[in-house]
Scaffold this motif. Structure first.
Motif, PDB file in Angstrom:
ATOM      1  N   GLY A   1       0.809  -1.206   0.000  1.00 42.84           N
ATOM      2  CA  GLY A   1       0.000   0.000   0.000  1.00 42.84           C
ATOM      3  C   GLY A   1       0.846   1.261   0.000  1.00 42.84           C
ATOM      4  O   GLY A   1       0.560   2.219  -0.729  1.00 42.84           O
ATOM      5  N   GLU A   2       1.897   1.256   0.806  1.00 41.02           N
ATOM      6  CA  GLU A   2       2.774   2.428   0.853  1.00 41.02           C
ATOM      7  C   GLU A   2       3.539   2.590  -0.458  1.00 41.02           C
ATOM      8  O   GLU A   2       3.750   3.711  -0.928  1.00 41.02           O
ATOM      9  N   GLN A   3       3.955   1.481  -1.056  1.00 41.81           N
ATOM     10  CA  GLN A   3       4.619   1.556  -2.355  1.00 41.81           C
ATOM     11  C   GLN A   3       3.686   2.136  -3.409  1.00 41.81           C
ATOM     12  O   GLN A   3       4.098   2.940  -4.249  1.00 41.81           O
ATOM     13  N   LEU A   4       2.433   1.716  -3.379  1.00 46.11           N
ATOM     14  CA  LEU A   4       1.446   2.206  -4.343  1.00 46.11           C
ATOM     15  C   LEU A   4       1.301   3.718  -4.243  1.00 46.11           C
ATOM     16  O   LEU A   4       1.410   4.443  -5.244  1.00 46.11           O
TER      17      LEU A   4
ATOM     18  N   TYR B   1       9.974   2.447  -1.878  1.00 47.13           N
ATOM     19  CA  TYR B   1       9.917   1.705  -0.629  1.00 47.13           C
ATOM     20  C   TYR B   1       8.728   2.119   0.226  1.00 47.13           C
ATOM     21  O   TYR B   1       8.259   3.246   0.183  1.00 47.13           O
ATOM     22  N   GLY B   2       8.294   1.161   1.028  1.00 52.00           N
ATOM     23  CA  GLY B   2       7.350   1.443   2.090  1.00 52.00           C
ATOM     24  C   GLY B   2       8.100   1.494   3.405  1.00 52.00           C
ATOM     25  O   GLY B   2       9.336   1.468   3.440  1.00 52.00           O
ATOM     26  N   LYS B   3       7.361   1.547   4.481  1.00 50.51           N
ATOM     27  CA  LYS B   3       7.975   1.639   5.807  1.00 50.51           C
ATOM     28  C   LYS B   3       8.305   0.240   6.325  1.00 50.51           C
ATOM     29  O   LYS B   3       7.519  -0.699   6.172  1.00 50.51           O
ATOM     30  N   LEU B   4       9.468   0.111   6.927  1.00 49.23           N
ATOM     31  CA  LEU B   4       9.850  -1.144   7.555  1.00 49.23           C
ATOM     32  C   LEU B   4       9.137  -1.254   8.896  1.00 49.23           C
ATOM     33  O   LEU B   4       9.201  -0.348   9.730  1.00 49.23           O
ATOM     34  N   THR B   5       8.417  -2.373   9.096  1.00 41.84           N
ATOM     35  CA  THR B   5       7.697  -2.588  10.344  1.00 41.84           C
ATOM     36  C   THR B   5       8.067  -3.943  10.928  1.00 41.84           C
ATOM     37  O   THR B   5       8.650  -4.797  10.247  1.00 41.84           O
ATOM     38  N   GLN B   6       7.696  -4.127  12.167  1.00 43.44           N
ATOM     39  CA  GLN B   6       7.927  -5.420  12.821  1.00 43.44           C
ATOM     40  C   GLN B   6       7.221  -6.536  12.059  1.00 43.44           C
ATOM     41  O   GLN B   6       7.728  -7.649  11.940  1.00 43.44           O
ATOM     42  N   GLN B   7       6.048  -6.218  11.513  1.00 45.06           N
ATOM     43  CA  GLN B   7       5.253  -7.243  10.843  1.00 45.06           C
ATOM     44  C   GLN B   7       5.753  -7.585   9.444  1.00 45.06           C
ATOM     45  O   GLN B   7       5.516  -8.687   8.949  1.00 45.06           O
TER      46      GLN B   7
ATOM     47  N   GLU C   1      18.188  -2.887   0.102  1.00 47.31           N
ATOM     48  CA  GLU C   1      19.184  -2.531   1.107  1.00 47.31           C
ATOM     49  C   GLU C   1      18.831  -1.228   1.804  1.00 47.31           C
ATOM     50  O   GLU C   1      19.005  -1.084   3.026  1.00 47.31           O
ATOM     51  N   GLU C   2      18.330  -0.261   1.031  1.00 40.56           N
ATOM     52  CA  GLU C   2      18.070   1.061   1.582  1.00 40.56           C
ATOM     53  C   GLU C   2      17.061   1.024   2.724  1.00 40.56           C
ATOM     54  O   GLU C   2      17.182   1.773   3.700  1.00 40.56           O
ATOM     55  N   VAL C   3      16.048   0.170   2.597  1.00 42.16           N
ATOM     56  CA  VAL C   3      15.034   0.133   3.649  1.00 42.16           C
ATOM     57  C   VAL C   3      15.420  -0.837   4.744  1.00 42.16           C
ATOM     58  O   VAL C   3      15.183  -0.586   5.928  1.00 42.16           O
ATOM     59  N   LEU C   4      16.034  -1.967   4.406  1.00 43.90           N
ATOM     60  CA  LEU C   4      16.400  -2.945   5.427  1.00 43.90           C
ATOM     61  C   LEU C   4      17.560  -2.472   6.291  1.00 43.90           C
ATOM     62  O   LEU C   4      17.687  -2.877   7.447  1.00 43.90           O
TER      63      LEU C   4
ATOM     64  N   ASP D   1      13.849   4.642   7.811  1.00 45.58           N
ATOM     65  CA  ASP D   1      13.429   5.025   6.461  1.00 45.58           C
ATOM     66  C   ASP D   1      11.909   5.108   6.434  1.00 45.58           C
ATOM     67  O   ASP D   1      11.236   4.112   6.615  1.00 45.58           O
ATOM     68  N   GLY D   2      11.369   6.243   6.204  1.00 47.71           N
ATOM     69  CA  GLY D   2       9.931   6.448   6.324  1.00 47.71           C
ATOM     70  C   GLY D   2       9.150   6.342   5.047  1.00 47.71           C
ATOM     71  O   GLY D   2       8.137   6.995   4.879  1.00 47.71           O
TER      72      GLY D   2
END
Length: 380
Positions: free
Chosen positions: A232-235, A336-342, A359-362, A367-368
């Motif tokens: 969804g965030e990527q979209l 990228y989307g947001k990195l979350t625990q899930q 790599e940029e998000v992981l 990274d928001g």
């Protein structure tokens, strides 16, 4: 084409179909809708011992390595439908020590192709029609009880179903991240799938290399904001970025769950809850790492008269797919989307096992959801 479409409809209702091939006729029953009564009926009608048809991906999970795309595993008279279903889709399944598999013939492979096209689990109970039962089966075909089609029809359909897209309708739909947006709907020749091109801005004002995003539909992420993925965030980030760069196109492709469909995606989620990553869960169900194809995207771009693009993607397979057509990819931008625990485990599997550029998000917990700067220009 109509016969294949009708066959898919019957299979999705849990009914068997007859596949004709040079080696003989084969009754094919979907795993969905298979119970003890259906298993017994198939054995009686065919006059032969049924077998379970599985893809090489599922067989690998069972510890059986084959070079062919699929194989058949005999079903014993004592086996219940629950036993058969477990062998086809359970995470843990211990096969009887006497179990043997044989390379699938043309009719069996065609039957599994029907399952994939119909977005069913790619497994089936199959049975060769014995000579003594041919007359009975032909009677059921003649009165319309069972649909019959040739293996060659299925192969041709699988090859051509994504071609001959028809542009059906369009409308101006202002979006929160792109007020000048037009939705153009395309329908596949079989009428079963529809794809949307979101045309942002005015084509006459676009850059020479048109920003393009190929976005596979994700009901859970795009619509409901699922935290299990970043779709969804990527979209939304893609729409915003395309608008900021002067306009372009987002292709919204009906390829839910990397091409396995929503029902199988939910099954895969349940398997992931047990500890599997996204790729292993798909393999348990009999799928490869990514079942998507991009011929539809190429045809949509051609109809929109776009030939030079800046591709918004983290997926090397999309770059490779565009190079197979007449599209010239000038550059790539990550999105990228947001990195979350899930979603960390999901993104980690895509990066480490499928080669996605993440790599940029992981590498950054903070990274928001930004769009990365230009990276990895393509060598022409």
């Amino acid at each position: 084409m109509r016969q294949v479409e009708r066959a898919i409809f019957d299979l999705r209702r849990g009914l068997p179909v007859l596949v004709r091939a040079a080696a003989g006729d084969l009754l094919v029953h979907p795993l969905e809708g298979c119970d003890d009564e259906a298993l017994a009926a198939l054995r009686t009608l065919s006059g032969s011992r049924p077998a379970l048809a599985l893809t090489r991906h599922r067989l690998a999970r069972l510890g059986i390595e084959i070079g062919a795309p699929a194989a058949r595993m005999p079903i014993d008279a004592a086996d219940t439908a629950a036993d058969v279903i477990a062998r086809a889709s359970a995470e843990y399944c211990k096969l009887p020590p006497t179990t043997r598999s044989a390379e699938a013939d043309q009719a069996t492979v065609s039957g599994l192709d029907l399952m994939r096209i119909g977005l069913l689990i790619p497994a089936a109970v199959v049975a060769d029609v014995a000579a003594a039962q041919r007359a009975r089966v032909e009677t059921l075909v003649a009165d319309g009880t069972i649909l019959a089609l040739a293996a060659e029809q299925i192969a041709a359909y699988a090859e051509l179903r994504g071609h001959f897209l028809k542009r059906i309708s369009e409308a101006e739909i202002p979006l929160s991240h792109a007020e000048r947006a037009r939705f153009v709907m395309f329908r596949e020749a079989d009428g079963m799938r529809e794809h949307i091109a979101i045309v942002i801005g005015e084509p006459s004002e676009w850059n020479d290399a048109v920003p393009v995003r190929l976005h596979s539909a994700c009901l859970t992420g795009d619509l409901f904001g699922s935290l299990r993925c970043d779709c969804g965030e990527q979209l939304r980030a893609s729409v915003r970025t395309i608008d900021e760069r002067g306009g372009g196109v987002l292709l919204y492709l009906a390829q839910e769950g990397r091409g396995i469909g929503l029902a199988n995606k939910l099954r895969a989620y349940t398997l992931q809850d047990g500890g599997l990553d996204t790729l292993d869960a798909d393999q348990v169900l009999g799928f490869g790492n990514d079942e998507r194809t991009y011929g539809v995207a190429l045809e949509m771009l051609e109809q929109l008269e776009i030939s030079r693009i800046e591709l918004l993607t983290n997926n090397p397979e999309k770059l490779a797919a565009m190079s197979q057509g007449s599209i010239e990819v000038i550059n790539r931008r990550g999105v990228y989307g947001k990195l979350t625990q899930q979603n960390r485990r999901y993104l980690d599997a895509k990066a480490k096992r499928a080669g996605h550029w993440l790599e940029e998000v992981l590498d950054s917990e903070e990274d928001g959801g930004r769009i990365a700067p230009f990276k990895r220009p393509l060598a022409r």
